[in-house]
Design a protein around this motif. Sequence first.
Motif, PDB file in Angstrom:
ATOM      1  N   ILE A   1      45.310  40.143  45.919  1.00 53.18           N
ATOM      2  CA  ILE A   1      43.989  39.512  45.888  1.00 53.18           C
ATOM      3  C   ILE A   1      43.503  39.321  44.451  1.00 53.18           C
ATOM      4  N   ALA A   2      43.700  40.334  43.607  1.00 52.12           N
ATOM      5  CA  ALA A   2      43.216  40.256  42.230  1.00 52.12           C
ATOM      6  C   ALA A   2      43.874  39.103  41.478  1.00 52.12           C
ATOM      7  N   TYR A   3      45.181  38.941  41.639  1.00 49.65           N
ATOM      8  CA  TYR A   3      45.898  37.860  40.955  1.00 49.65           C
ATOM      9  C   TYR A   3      45.416  36.494  41.415  1.00 49.65           C
TER      10      TYR A   3
ATOM     11  N   VAL B   1      30.115  36.428  44.966  1.00 46.58           N
ATOM     12  CA  VAL B   1      31.408  36.975  45.377  1.00 46.58           C
ATOM     13  C   VAL B   1      32.003  37.830  44.255  1.00 46.58           C
ATOM     14  N   LEU B   2      32.021  37.257  43.050  1.00 42.27           N
ATOM     15  CA  LEU B   2      32.730  37.905  41.947  1.00 42.27           C
ATOM     16  C   LEU B   2      32.032  39.166  41.448  1.00 42.27           C
ATOM     17  N   GLY B   3      30.688  39.181  41.429  1.00 39.20           N
ATOM     18  CA  GLY B   3      29.976  40.376  40.989  1.00 39.20           C
ATOM     19  C   GLY B   3      30.290  41.579  41.857  1.00 39.20           C
ATOM     20  N   PRO B   4      30.072  41.481  43.186  1.00 38.45           N
ATOM     21  CA  PRO B   4      30.444  42.589  44.067  1.00 38.45           C
ATOM     22  C   PRO B   4      31.932  42.917  44.025  1.00 38.45           C
ATOM     23  N   MET B   5      32.765  41.890  43.892  1.00 38.32           N
ATOM     24  CA  MET B   5      34.206  42.133  43.818  1.00 38.32           C
ATOM     25  C   MET B   5      34.549  42.933  42.561  1.00 38.32           C
ATOM     26  N   LEU B   6      33.902  42.610  41.444  1.00 38.52           N
ATOM     27  CA  LEU B   6      34.151  43.314  40.188  1.00 38.52           C
ATOM     28  C   LEU B   6      33.765  44.786  40.291  1.00 38.52           C
ATOM     29  N   LEU B   7      32.553  45.063  40.804  1.00 40.43           N
ATOM     30  CA  LEU B   7      32.116  46.458  40.934  1.00 40.43           C
ATOM     31  C   LEU B   7      32.954  47.214  41.953  1.00 40.43           C
ATOM     32  N   SER B   8      33.266  46.553  43.064  1.00 37.81           N
ATOM     33  CA  SER B   8      34.090  47.192  44.084  1.00 37.81           C
ATOM     34  C   SER B   8      35.488  47.480  43.536  1.00 37.81           C
ATOM     35  N   GLY B   9      36.019  46.556  42.742  1.00 36.61           N
ATOM     36  CA  GLY B   9      37.335  46.770  42.146  1.00 36.61           C
ATOM     37  C   GLY B   9      37.339  47.966  41.217  1.00 36.61           C
ATOM     38  N   VAL B  10      36.287  48.106  40.413  1.00 29.64           N
ATOM     39  CA  VAL B  10      36.181  49.264  39.510  1.00 29.64           C
ATOM     40  C   VAL B  10      36.086  50.553  40.309  1.00 29.64           C
ATOM     41  N   ALA B  11      35.251  50.529  41.362  1.00 31.63           N
ATOM     42  CA  ALA B  11      35.065  51.725  42.189  1.00 31.63           C
ATOM     43  C   ALA B  11      36.357  52.147  42.871  1.00 31.63           C
ATOM     44  N   HIS B  12      37.133  51.175  43.360  1.00 29.97           N
ATOM     45  CA  HIS B  12      38.389  51.506  44.033  1.00 29.97           C
ATOM     46  C   HIS B  12      39.482  51.847  43.025  1.00 29.97           C
TER      47      HIS B  12
ATOM     48  N   CYS C   1      27.656  48.418  45.324  1.00 30.62           N
ATOM     49  CA  CYS C   1      28.531  47.384  44.768  1.00 30.62           C
ATOM     50  C   CYS C   1      28.092  45.998  45.221  1.00 30.62           C
ATOM     51  N   ALA C   2      27.686  45.896  46.490  1.00 28.37           N
ATOM     52  CA  ALA C   2      27.273  44.596  47.034  1.00 28.37           C
ATOM     53  C   ALA C   2      25.977  44.110  46.395  1.00 28.37           C
ATOM     54  N   VAL C   3      24.973  44.964  46.363  1.00 29.03           N
ATOM     55  CA  VAL C   3      23.647  44.560  45.869  1.00 29.03           C
ATOM     56  C   VAL C   3      23.648  44.396  44.350  1.00 29.03           C
ATOM     57  N   ALA C   4      24.094  45.428  43.645  1.00 28.34           N
ATOM     58  CA  ALA C   4      24.098  45.370  42.181  1.00 28.34           C
ATOM     59  C   ALA C   4      25.083  44.319  41.667  1.00 28.34           C
ATOM     60  N   GLY C   5      26.162  44.111  42.438  1.00 34.45           N
ATOM     61  CA  GLY C   5      27.165  43.135  42.014  1.00 34.45           C
ATOM     62  C   GLY C   5      26.618  41.716  41.951  1.00 34.45           C
TER      63      GLY C   5
ATOM     64  N   GLY D   1      32.941  39.917  48.877  1.00 35.70           N
ATOM     65  CA  GLY D   1      33.277  40.340  47.522  1.00 35.70           C
ATOM     66  C   GLY D   1      33.697  41.797  47.464  1.00 35.70           C
ATOM     67  N   VAL D   2      32.956  42.662  48.149  1.00 37.92           N
ATOM     68  CA  VAL D   2      33.280  44.094  48.178  1.00 37.92           C
ATOM     69  C   VAL D   2      34.630  44.312  48.855  1.00 37.92           C
ATOM     70  N   MET D   3      34.872  43.572  49.932  1.00 33.56           N
ATOM     71  CA  MET D   3      36.143  43.694  50.638  1.00 33.56           C
ATOM     72  C   MET D   3      37.311  43.275  49.744  1.00 33.56           C
ATOM     73  N   LEU D   4      37.146  42.154  49.016  1.00 37.69           N
ATOM     74  CA  LEU D   4      38.215  41.691  48.131  1.00 37.69           C
ATOM     75  C   LEU D   4      38.472  42.684  47.010  1.00 37.69           C
ATOM     76  N   GLY D   5      37.403  43.293  46.484  1.00 39.54           N
ATOM     77  CA  GLY D   5      37.552  44.280  45.425  1.00 39.54           C
ATOM     78  C   GLY D   5      38.264  45.534  45.874  1.00 39.54           C
ATOM     79  N   SER D   6      38.253  45.800  47.175  1.00 43.96           N
ATOM     80  CA  SER D   6      38.901  47.015  47.676  1.00 43.96           C
ATOM     81  C   SER D   6      40.415  46.968  47.528  1.00 43.96           C
ATOM     82  N   GLY D   7      40.956  45.764  47.234  1.00 44.88           N
ATOM     83  CA  GLY D   7      42.403  45.641  47.062  1.00 44.88           C
ATOM     84  C   GLY D   7      42.867  45.871  45.638  1.00 44.88           C
ATOM     85  N   VAL D   8      41.958  46.187  44.721  1.00 41.43           N
ATOM     86  CA  VAL D   8      42.324  46.406  43.322  1.00 41.43           C
ATOM     87  C   VAL D   8      42.969  47.780  43.166  1.00 41.43           C
ATOM     88  N   THR D   9      44.130  47.804  42.522  1.00 43.13           N
ATOM     89  CA  THR D   9      44.866  49.059  42.338  1.00 43.13           C
ATOM     90  C   THR D   9      45.281  49.214  40.869  1.00 43.13           C
ATOM     91  N   PRO D  10      45.633  50.422  40.434  1.00 45.76           N
ATOM     92  CA  PRO D  10      46.083  50.620  39.042  1.00 45.76           C
ATOM     93  C   PRO D  10      47.318  49.809  38.684  1.00 45.76           C
TER      94      PRO D  10
END
Length: 353
Positions: free
Chosen positions: A325-327, A218-229, A200-204, A71-80
């Motif tokens: 990834i986000a789409y 998957v989605l919780g960590p991805m959401l937090l990781s996406g916000v962080a990135h 991001c992983a634990v709290a997500g 999830g954290v890895m997938l969230g790392s692909g989120v961009t503006p």
Amino acid sequence: MKAAAGFTETKTARTALALLIGIGAGGFAYLIGMPLPWMLGPMIGNTIAAILHAPIAPPARLRPVVIPIIGVMLGSGVTPEIVEALGDWAISFLVLPPFLVVAAGASFLFYRRIGKYDPVTAYFSAMPGGLNEMLILGAEQGGDEKRIALAHASRILLVIGFVALFFGLVLGVTSGGQGGQRWTGLWELGLAEYAVLAACAVAGVYLGRALRLPAAAVLGPMLLSGVAHFFHVVDVPPPTVLVIAAQVVMGTVIGCRFIGASAREVGQDLFLGIFSTIGMLITGLGFAAVVAALTDTDLSQAFLAYSPGGLTEMSLLAFAMGGDIAYVSLTHIVRIVLVIFAAPLVFRWFGRR
């Protein structure tokens, strides 16, 4: 006590063997340039081992640990740039309901008429949601867990293999062995970056459960990781070796879904799965072409979004192919939500009949 210890040792040995098969098969898949090698390789290797009745067991205790990493890895692909694409995504989401009616409806009738499945088992076997989500919901509604698991495990196996071949042979898109991404070493992250990604992983996970998200781990960590990135709190993905380890565990777990199934059961479900999956893939490709024609979305991305695989697996494939990834992930989330909300209506209709 001795018997319990012996059972634990035996199960540990079986799990270790499954992981060794996964690592070996993943390494081989990587060497020959297979797309998504560290998940597809272990999945195929352990599927074969399970069918041959090798003494393997799924690394079930590792799965909850590695899923947040994915999830954290997938969230790392989120961009503006994602915000700019939301208009096109809305059109893609509007095309989803008719896609589900055509693809999943035909698959449902196929499992009912040809496979002779009961309505609940047929519904959750036919729906293109995630394996775990459909298995949990199907079991709660009284469906046959093994048949639902085999239907989705075989579908994921077929979909990933087909999509990888389609990308490589038809679209000319390959992962280049590294998943289209730069290798991130353990030494490239500082303590602050490790702390942010770990948070991001634990709290997500807790956030995903609190929000009752599908595939919450998957989605919780991805959401937090996406916000962080997105806000550049952190600009690096998790170390590649951790991502590879997570994919090996995931592929091994999927392959081990076939443990305990007889050759006849596997053959029947694979037969049903092949025809169901082919129909859904052809339908998905057709609807993806419609989305690509109506928007600026590339056909390859729309095809990933409409492919009947699981959320985690298709998001990983999007990552491997350097896709959006986000789409892909968000389209699969919307699809899972539609499947869940449609279930009571379908069952009520069958009840009236």
